[in-house]
Design a protein around this motif. Structure first.
Motif, PDB file in Angstrom:
ATOM      1  N   PRO A 121       0.820  -1.215   0.000  1.00 38.99           N
ATOM      2  CA  PRO A 121       0.000   0.000   0.000  1.00 38.99           C
ATOM      3  C   PRO A 121       0.856   1.269   0.000  1.00 38.99           C
ATOM      4  O   PRO A 121       0.510   2.246  -0.661  1.00 38.99           O
ATOM      5  CB  PRO A 121      -0.801  -0.124   1.292  1.00 38.99           C
ATOM      6  N   ASP A 122       2.008   1.241   0.691  1.00 45.77           N
ATOM      7  CA  ASP A 122       2.866   2.429   0.723  1.00 45.77           C
ATOM      8  C   ASP A 122       3.428   2.739  -0.654  1.00 45.77           C
ATOM      9  O   ASP A 122       3.426   3.891  -1.100  1.00 45.77           O
ATOM     10  CB  ASP A 122       4.041   2.226   1.697  1.00 45.77           C
ATOM     11  N   ALA A 123       3.920   1.690  -1.335  1.00 45.45           N
ATOM     12  CA  ALA A 123       4.490   1.878  -2.672  1.00 45.45           C
ATOM     13  C   ALA A 123       3.405   2.340  -3.646  1.00 45.45           C
ATOM     14  O   ALA A 123       3.660   3.163  -4.531  1.00 45.45           O
ATOM     15  CB  ALA A 123       5.128   0.583  -3.161  1.00 45.45           C
ATOM     16  N   ALA A 124       2.185   1.823  -3.473  1.00 51.03           N
ATOM     17  CA  ALA A 124       1.095   2.212  -4.367  1.00 51.03           C
ATOM     18  C   ALA A 124       0.702   3.670  -4.152  1.00 51.03           C
ATOM     19  O   ALA A 124       0.525   4.425  -5.117  1.00 51.03           O
ATOM     20  CB  ALA A 124      -0.116   1.301  -4.144  1.00 51.03           C
ATOM     21  N   GLY A 125       0.599   4.066  -2.899  1.00 52.98           N
ATOM     22  CA  GLY A 125       0.099   5.396  -2.559  1.00 52.98           C
ATOM     23  C   GLY A 125       0.920   6.526  -3.163  1.00 52.98           C
ATOM     24  O   GLY A 125       0.400   7.575  -3.508  1.00 52.98           O
ATOM     25  N   ILE A 126       2.236   6.289  -3.305  1.00 51.42           N
ATOM     26  CA  ILE A 126       3.103   7.369  -3.808  1.00 51.42           C
ATOM     27  C   ILE A 126       3.260   7.350  -5.325  1.00 51.42           C
ATOM     28  O   ILE A 126       3.915   8.230  -5.889  1.00 51.42           O
ATOM     29  CB  ILE A 126       4.499   7.345  -3.140  1.00 51.42           C
ATOM     30  N   LEU A 127       2.663   6.365  -6.002  1.00 49.53           N
ATOM     31  CA  LEU A 127       2.692   6.402  -7.476  1.00 49.53           C
ATOM     32  C   LEU A 127       2.039   7.709  -7.920  1.00 49.53           C
ATOM     33  O   LEU A 127       1.083   8.174  -7.301  1.00 49.53           O
ATOM     34  CB  LEU A 127       1.903   5.225  -8.054  1.00 49.53           C
ATOM     35  N   ALA A 128       2.562   8.295  -8.994  1.00 48.90           N
ATOM     36  CA  ALA A 128       2.002   9.575  -9.426  1.00 48.90           C
ATOM     37  C   ALA A 128       1.706   9.561 -10.917  1.00 48.90           C
ATOM     38  O   ALA A 128       2.323   8.810 -11.673  1.00 48.90           O
ATOM     39  CB  ALA A 128       2.983  10.696  -9.100  1.00 48.90           C
ATOM     40  N   ASP A 129       0.738  10.370 -11.328  1.00 44.26           N
ATOM     41  CA  ASP A 129       0.437  10.468 -12.761  1.00 44.26           C
ATOM     42  C   ASP A 129       1.325  11.558 -13.384  1.00 44.26           C
ATOM     43  O   ASP A 129       2.154  12.169 -12.703  1.00 44.26           O
ATOM     44  CB  ASP A 129      -1.059  10.695 -13.007  1.00 44.26           C
ATOM     45  N   LYS A 130       1.136  11.821 -14.673  1.00 46.49           N
ATOM     46  CA  LYS A 130       2.079  12.725 -15.345  1.00 46.49           C
ATOM     47  C   LYS A 130       1.936  14.183 -14.886  1.00 46.49           C
ATOM     48  O   LYS A 130       2.820  14.996 -15.094  1.00 46.49           O
ATOM     49  CB  LYS A 130       1.968  12.593 -16.865  1.00 46.49           C
ATOM     50  N   ASP A 131       0.813  14.491 -14.224  1.00 48.89           N
ATOM     51  CA  ASP A 131       0.658  15.838 -13.669  1.00 48.89           C
ATOM     52  C   ASP A 131       1.187  15.932 -12.247  1.00 48.89           C
ATOM     53  O   ASP A 131       1.028  16.960 -11.583  1.00 48.89           O
ATOM     54  CB  ASP A 131      -0.826  16.243 -13.679  1.00 48.89           C
ATOM     55  N   GLY A 132       1.767  14.821 -11.773  1.00 47.94           N
ATOM     56  CA  GLY A 132       2.348  14.839 -10.431  1.00 47.94           C
ATOM     57  C   GLY A 132       1.362  14.540  -9.316  1.00 47.94           C
ATOM     58  O   GLY A 132       1.708  14.602  -8.143  1.00 47.94           O
ATOM     59  N   ALA A 133       0.117  14.208  -9.662  1.00 45.65           N
ATOM     60  CA  ALA A 133      -0.869  13.886  -8.628  1.00 45.65           C
ATOM     61  C   ALA A 133      -0.662  12.442  -8.169  1.00 45.65           C
ATOM     62  O   ALA A 133      -0.541  11.539  -8.994  1.00 45.65           O
ATOM     63  CB  ALA A 133      -2.282  14.060  -9.184  1.00 45.65           C
TER      64      ALA A 133
END
Ligand SMILES: [Zn+2]
Length: 412
Positions: A148-160
């Protein structure tokens, strides 16, 4: 009991879902957690509730629609796939496993079946890696293959971050709650278009998948030196795009010379900075996708790419950094489900072949917590991930019949 599939209704539903898209028809684009994706989810949930299924969603947005069995506490029999679609895709990838799974359940209900085990339709969040760079987000979290920690910090190309995006989309709970307990599913069967040409070529209507190939994904950043396209003479250049070009060909060569036809490697994106006609490329980003049915061979390919990267960096005086996004093991499908699918084909006098899935699917990850197998139906010319992707209504209906029969057998 013979499940009678309502082919016309199923075709209409596939059509209706294809309309909920961010691309001009016949193309379909549905990226996870966009307003269009949320609209498609709401439409689908309404169809499931109409069918009398009990619907819940987890905090990453996986949708569970359950037909409760007579033994409500027994492990469920699962089926399902995904409804997200990459930009400019078709209408069948994932969707035939979701709407086909729903129709399989409805047809069993109409036939008068009262299963002992619950039968559950599972719609996975973000099978496609489009937004967050990693595929099978929902099933990775369900199976504990991604923390869950690794997933939570994934970001899209706008940085969200995924954490922000999912909460904004209305999925509030903790990602820790997503992982399914062992024994949640007695069995899981995913129906999918083949996305390759073998069934059509061999004129066989059905494929039973025995193995799912192991994928790996890399991001590569090449850092050279920019400069004026007129001012900097050739001996002084450290052109990032020229280095990347060499690396792309080296990656192709590594895959071609692995010694097995099952090895494939693709550089699918190449971003060039600053991207001006009169400017020497200073930085290039590549994304690399590697698949193989053998884990050892797939890992050997990764090592060879690493060696090529280091050699090219030294020769061209550039820095080449590599980030491993994922390197997953292949999945073996469960003998008992392969047998259940074969028995259903025999009962309905349908020929089938046993085959390997070279594309990965959510079933790859579900195989870590439950016995799985997949059922493939043909798609025209093997085309997928493009607007002219096509599966014939009768092929879809045939797949749904076999799926329904198999679910009924497994659910007792
Ligand atoms: Zn798919």
């Amino acid at each position: 009991m013979i499940p009678e599939v309502d082919q016309d209704r199923l075709v209409q539903e596939i059509e209706a879902l294809a309309q909920i898209s961010d691309a001009q028809a016949p193309a379909v684009t549905r990226i996870v957690f966009t307003p269009t994706d949320l609209k498609a989810r709401a439409w689908l949930i309404a169809r499931c509730e109409e069918a009398g299924l009990v619907v819940r969603q987890d905090s990453i947005g996986n949708i569970f629609a359950r037909w409760t069995g007579s033994d409500a506490h027994a492990p469920a029999v699962g089926t399902g796939s995904h409804i997200d679609a990459i930009p400019n895709a078709g209408r069948f990838d994932g969707v035939v496993g979701v709407l086909g799974g729903l129709e399989a359940i409805r047809s069993l209900g109409r036939s008068g079946l009262r299963p002992k085990h619950s039968i559950e339709l599972l719609v996975f969040t973000s099978e496609e890696p489009t937004r967050f760079g990693i595929g099978c987000l929902g099933s990775r979290l369900l199976s504990g293959s991604l923390s869950p920690d690794a997933a939570g910090i994934l970001a899209d190309k706008d940085g969200a971050s995924l954490e922000e995006v999912r909460k904004k989309a209305g999925f509030q709970g903790e990602l820790e709650e997503v992982k399914l307990p062992r024994g949640y599913y007695k069995a899981f069967v995913e129906m999918h278009i083949e996305q390759g040409p073998l069934l059509e070529r061999q004129r066989v209507p059905l494929g039973i998948v025995t193995r799912i190939a192991a994928p790996a994904g890399l991001r590569i950043a090449v850092e050279g030196a920019g400069g004026h396209a007129g001012g900097v003479l050739m001996p002084d250049r450290r052109d990032a795009l020229c280095a990347a070009a060499e690396l792309i060909l080296a990656i192709e060569n590594v895959a071609k010379t692995s010694g097995a036809i099952d090895t494939v490697a693709t550089v699918g994106t190449c971003e060039v900075f600053p991207g001006a006609v009169n400017s020497i490329p200073s930085r290039v980003h590549l994304s690399v996708d590697i698949r193989d049915t053998s884990l050892e061979r797939r890992d050997a390919v990764l090592r060879s790419i690493q060696a090529a990267r280091q050699a090219i960096a030294a020769k061209r005086q550039v820095a080449i950094e590599e980030t491993l996004l994922n390197a997953d093991a292949p999945a073996e499908c469960a003998a008992e489900i392969i047998e259940a699918l074969s028995d259903s084909c025999a009962k309905h006098k349908q020929p089938f072949i046993l085959m390997v899935s070279r594309a990965y699917h959510d079933s790859l990850f579900i195989s870590r917590i439950a016995p799985v197998a997949m059922l493939f139906i043909p798609c025209r010319n093997g085309y997928s991930h493009r607007p002219d992707e096509f599966a014939a209504p009768e092929d879809i209906a045939r797949g749904v019949t076999i799926l329904a029969e198999t679910l009924a057998g497994l659910a007792g």
